[in-house]
Every structure is written in structure tokens, then in C-alpha cells.
Design an enzyme around this catalytic site. Structure first.
Site, PDB file in Angstrom:
ATOM      1  N   CYS B  77      36.839  11.324  45.051  1.00 36.77           N
ATOM      2  CA  CYS B  77      36.862  12.701  44.541  1.00 36.77           C
ATOM      3  C   CYS B  77      37.104  13.700  45.680  1.00 36.77           C
ATOM      4  CB  CYS B  77      35.581  12.990  43.761  1.00 36.77           C
ATOM      5  SG  CYS B  77      35.684  14.470  42.739  1.00 36.77           S
ATOM      6  N   HIS B 175      36.180   8.852  39.495  1.00 34.24           N
ATOM      7  CA  HIS B 175      34.884   8.317  39.917  1.00 34.24           C
ATOM      8  C   HIS B 175      34.744   6.873  39.438  1.00 34.24           C
ATOM      9  CE1 HIS B 175      32.958  11.959  41.497  1.00 34.24           C
ATOM     10  NE2 HIS B 175      33.752  12.587  40.651  1.00 34.24           N
ATOM     11  N   GLU B 177      32.567   4.831  40.154  1.00 39.25           N
ATOM     12  CA  GLU B 177      31.141   4.534  39.901  1.00 39.25           C
ATOM     13  C   GLU B 177      30.692   5.009  38.526  1.00 39.25           C
ATOM     14  OE1 GLU B 177      32.302   6.981  41.704  1.00 39.25           O
ATOM     15  OE2 GLU B 177      30.969   8.721  41.687  1.00 39.25           O
TER      16      GLU B 177
END
Lengths: 251, 197
Positions: B77, B175, B177
Site C-alpha cells: 500500500c 492488501h 493480508e
């Protein structure tokens, strides 16, 4: 193409899910972590946890829950309820929350929006607005919609955007709990008025209501609780129907 | 495998640490130069505003260290955006690893872009097992322009670079994650990249 988001909302009290949830055979339907994981597996795009009994005393319990959800869940989630300070938000984000939602506290002290946006970035600041249409005019309400204010919905929406909100979660008190559809007229107006994403909330009862809010209501995301929790609308089925109606979804 | 997540005060690093934990890897959070240099793999996260994040990097001297790293580095990001030449956000000079500028989306689309969008034109081992048009979760108001270093593209207003690669430096705008199983696969792929350290 950016897809429309389906967002189940879980009410939390003392770190546990409160509203009955029985969409799958869960060993512990009161465990927010188990539920969150289930929803992630079933195709939810993100989750909202609303602490409905937030007090200073049980703040630690909620933080502990947030930490456990963040450990286990691989989709984004928002935490709301009783958040009124930069320190509290800092603690929530450090526990792994992706976004926080503020509501009454932002109305009482609008500078909070600026402070949060500056410190943590707009992307994690959701401003929830509860409003009720009275004689054709939408007014912001506080404390879960129980306390009316003189503030007009569209003025307030403009202001929260200007102050740095990254997203607006709009709940129509006229529609909430009715299962008769979202407040699409107001939602569409909001979407045209501000340039940040709008999450529609209040009124979801069937698949058509979701189709309507993404088309007529121009919503970017739709939030619902009971229709998901009681399995009335399975998320995957909902998304397939949305796709058939040319609404972009992650499937 | 020693994995370090650079902890310089910008953003939600807990989620990244947890994502690796789900893959069985205990990542170390650190802003210590020696510890970062000694890692097998480095994650360069970032959420928030570019100029203040860059300031924090400068204060810890990491702006000088990161471009010299030899092991695989993954910017996520804002981390990825800071690895570019320049960002319109706060008129910020970047680390200059990726030869590309970061611009703001116009008001013809909602800003930030928030939600799930697809990645296409995948070109790297980072995307091993990831299908074209896989969905990733994104939250951002600024984007890296399409360029020679693009290894993934995403469309929002225009087609932009949603992942970049230069030598041992990887950057992703999305992202991983928070991007469900496909995101976890990308993190797993990163862990499996050859280490040159």
C-alpha cells in the site's frame, strides 16, 4: 472493476455476539471469531462489529475481541460503538481493526473526524449517520437513533467528507428493522453529493432490496444483520443474483 | 526464515503480522537497521499520509537503508507508493526504487477506492497460482502509473500499476493480508522467493 461490497454486521456485548445467529451449525454462535471466520468463508466482503454496550469498563474486553478477530480473519473489518477519542482508536487499530466507525461522538465533537483522519488516515475513518425522515426532511439522530437533532443529513454528510471521513455508513431509521428495502432515494442523493463511498444500512429483507440499493440507491456497499444471521439470504446466493443483474461483485 | 516487518509508526502492521502467523511464520516488528539488514525477507508496510510517513522514515534513517537492501522486500500500500519516485500526496519525494510517479485519482470516481477489485496482466513469481482477474482488497486515493515495472494492473478511473517489481523490490497496492485466500497465497509466494542475502 471495483465491486459492490456485502457487509454483515455483528452486534457485540462484552466481547460476545448478541443477536441470535443460526445460519450454520456453529458450536458457539456467540463467539465473534467463529462467526467472522464463517462469514469470511461464505463470501462476505468485509465485516462490521458494533459494540452495543460499550462502556469504559468493558473496553478491554472489546479490544481483546478485536485482537482475536484480527488474528483469525483474512478480510477487512470495522469496529464501532462508543468510540470518542483518538487514544481509543489508536488502541483499536493497534489490535488489528482496519477501520473504526464513529457516530454520536462525531456529531458532538466534529473535530474528532479531523483528528482521526490526520493521525490515522481517512481510509480508516467511517462516519456512521443515523437519520430519520420527518415531514420530508432527513434529520440526524444520536445514540442509536433515539435522540433527534436539528442537523440535516445532507449538510452533515458534506461536512464529514470535508473533515476527512473516508466512508459514510448511512442508516435510515425509517427503514431499519422493516425489511422493506433500503432508503434508496436518500442514498442516491448522498452518493451524488459526496465523493466518498456510501454504505447502505437499514431495511434489507430480500435479494431485490440489494439489487435496488446498488442500482437505484447507487450504494457502494450494503450492510445487513438479521437476513444474514438467520440464513434468510445466503451471501453466495445473493452475490450470484447480483451478478446476474450485472452488478459487479466478488464471487 | 527470518522475516522482519519494518515498524516505523505508519499503519496497521498487526494485520500483516497476523497474516504471516496464519502461514506459520513469526514475523519480527523492528525499526532497527541491523535487524532489518540481517533479515531474509523484509515487509515495508504503510497506511496513512505519504509526507508524514516519509518523515518518520527519515527520522529513523530508514530512507537511506531500504534502497540498499539486497533481500526480497515487499512494500504494501503506502509502503509501495513510498518506494516510487514522487507522490502527489503532500508533494513527497519517494525512495526512487520504482521509476514511476504516484498520482491522485480524479473526482470522476469516488475517492478513496475502497473494496475489492481485480488484478490483471500478472507477471512475477509473486503471483504463482493466482489467476488473472483475481480479487484483491484495496483502499487508496493515490496510484502508481502504469510503467515498465508493473507486474499487475488494476482499473479504476484508469488502468494503473497495482504491483511493481524492480530487482529484489516488490510493491503491491492492495492488501494481501486482507485479501482472503488469494492474498495469503501471495504472501506465501513472497516467503518462497529466492533469497539473495
Amino acid at each position: 472493476m471495483l465491486t459492490k461490497r456485502i457487509v454483515p454486521c455483528l452486534d457485540i456485548k462484552n466481547g460476545r455476539t448478541v443477536k441470535g445467529v443460526n445460519f450454520v451449525n456453529l458450536i458457539d454462535a456467540g463467539d465473534p471469531v467463529v462467526l467472522a471466520k464463517q462469514y469470511a468463508d461464505l463470501g462476505a466482503d468485509e465485516l462490521v462489529f458494533l459494540d452495543i454496550a460499550a462502556t469504559l469498563e468493558n473496553r478491554g474486553t472489546t479490544l481483546d475481541m478485536v485482537l482475536k478477530v484480527a488474528e483469525q480473519v483474512n478480510i477487512p473489518f470495522t469496529v464501532g460503538g462508543g468510540i470518542s477519542s483518538v487514544e481509543h482508536v489508536d488502541a483499536l487499530l493497534k489490535c488489528g481493526a482496519d477501520k473504526v466507525s464513529i457516530n454520536s461522538s462525531a456529531v458532538k465533537r466534529p473535530d474528532l473526524i479531523n483528528e482521526l483522519a490526520e493521525k490515522f488516515g481517512s481510509q480508516c475513518v467511517v462516519v456512521a449517520i443515523d437519520a430519520k425522515q420527518i415531514d420530508g426532511e432527513w434529520f440526524v439522530h444520536l445514540a442509536g437513533g433515539t435522540i433527534p437533532t436539528e442537523i440535516k443529513l445532507f449538510d452533515w454528510a458534506k461536512e464529514v467528507e470535508k473533515r476527512g471521513a473516508g466512508e459514510i455508513l448511512f442508516t435510515s431509521m425509517n427503514h431499519d428493522g422493516t425489511k422493506a428495502g433500503f432508503a434508496n432515494e436518500a442514498l442516491a442523493k448522498l452518493s451524488e453529493l459526496v465523493n466518498i463511498p456510501i454504505i447502505a444500512s437499514g431495511g434489507a429483507g430480500n435479494v431485490q432490496h440489494f439489487i435496488d440499493t446498488f442500482t437505484l440507491g447507487k450504494s457502494d456497499a450494503a450492510l445487513a444483520a438479521s437476513v444474514f444471521h438467520f440464513g434468510e439470504i445466503p451471501i453466495l446466493e445473493l452475490k450470484q443474483k447480483l451478478k446476474e443483474n450485472n452488478i459487479p461483485v466478488r464471487i | 526464515m527470518k522475516l522482519v516487518i519494518i515498524d516505523y509508526g505508519a499503519g496497521n502492521i498487526k494485520s500483516i503480522q497476523f497474516a504471516f502467523k496464519r502461514l506459520g511464520i513469526d514475523a519480527v516488528l523492528s525499526n532497527n537497521v541491523d535487524e532489518i539488514k540481517a533479515a531474509d525477507k523484509v515487509i515495508f508496510p504503510g497506511v496513512g499520509e505519504a509526507s508524514s510517513a516519509m518523515k518518520m522514515l527519515q527520522e529513523s534513517g530508514l530512507d537511506k537503508v531500504i534502497p540498499t537492501l539486497k533481500q526480497p522486500v515487499l512494500g504494501i500500500c503506502l509502503g509501495m507508493q513510498l518506494m516510487c519516485n514522487h507522490s502527489e500526496e503532500g508533494n513527497t519525494k519517494g525512495l526512487g526504487i520504482f521509476n514511476v510517479d504516484v498520482k491522485k485519482f480524479s473526482n470522476s470516481v469516488k475517492v478513496p477506492q475502497m473494496g475489492w477489485n481485480v488484478i490483471t496482466d500478472l507477471k512475477s513469481d509473486l503471483f504463482k497460482g493466482i489467476k488473472n482477474k483475481e480479487f484483491m482488497y484495496l483502499v487508496h486515493s493515490f496510484y502508481a502509473e502504469n510503467c515498465d515495472e508493473s507486474i499487475a494492473k488494476t482499473g479504476y478511473e484508469i488502468e494503473y500499476a497495482s504491483a511493481l517489481l524492480k530487482d529484489n523490490f516488490y510493491g503491491v497496492q492492495f492488501h494481501p493480508e486482507k485479501s482472503s485466500l488469494a492474498g495469503e497465497q501471495i504472501l506465501k509466494n513472497f516467503l518462497e522467493l529466492k533469497t539473495n542475502n
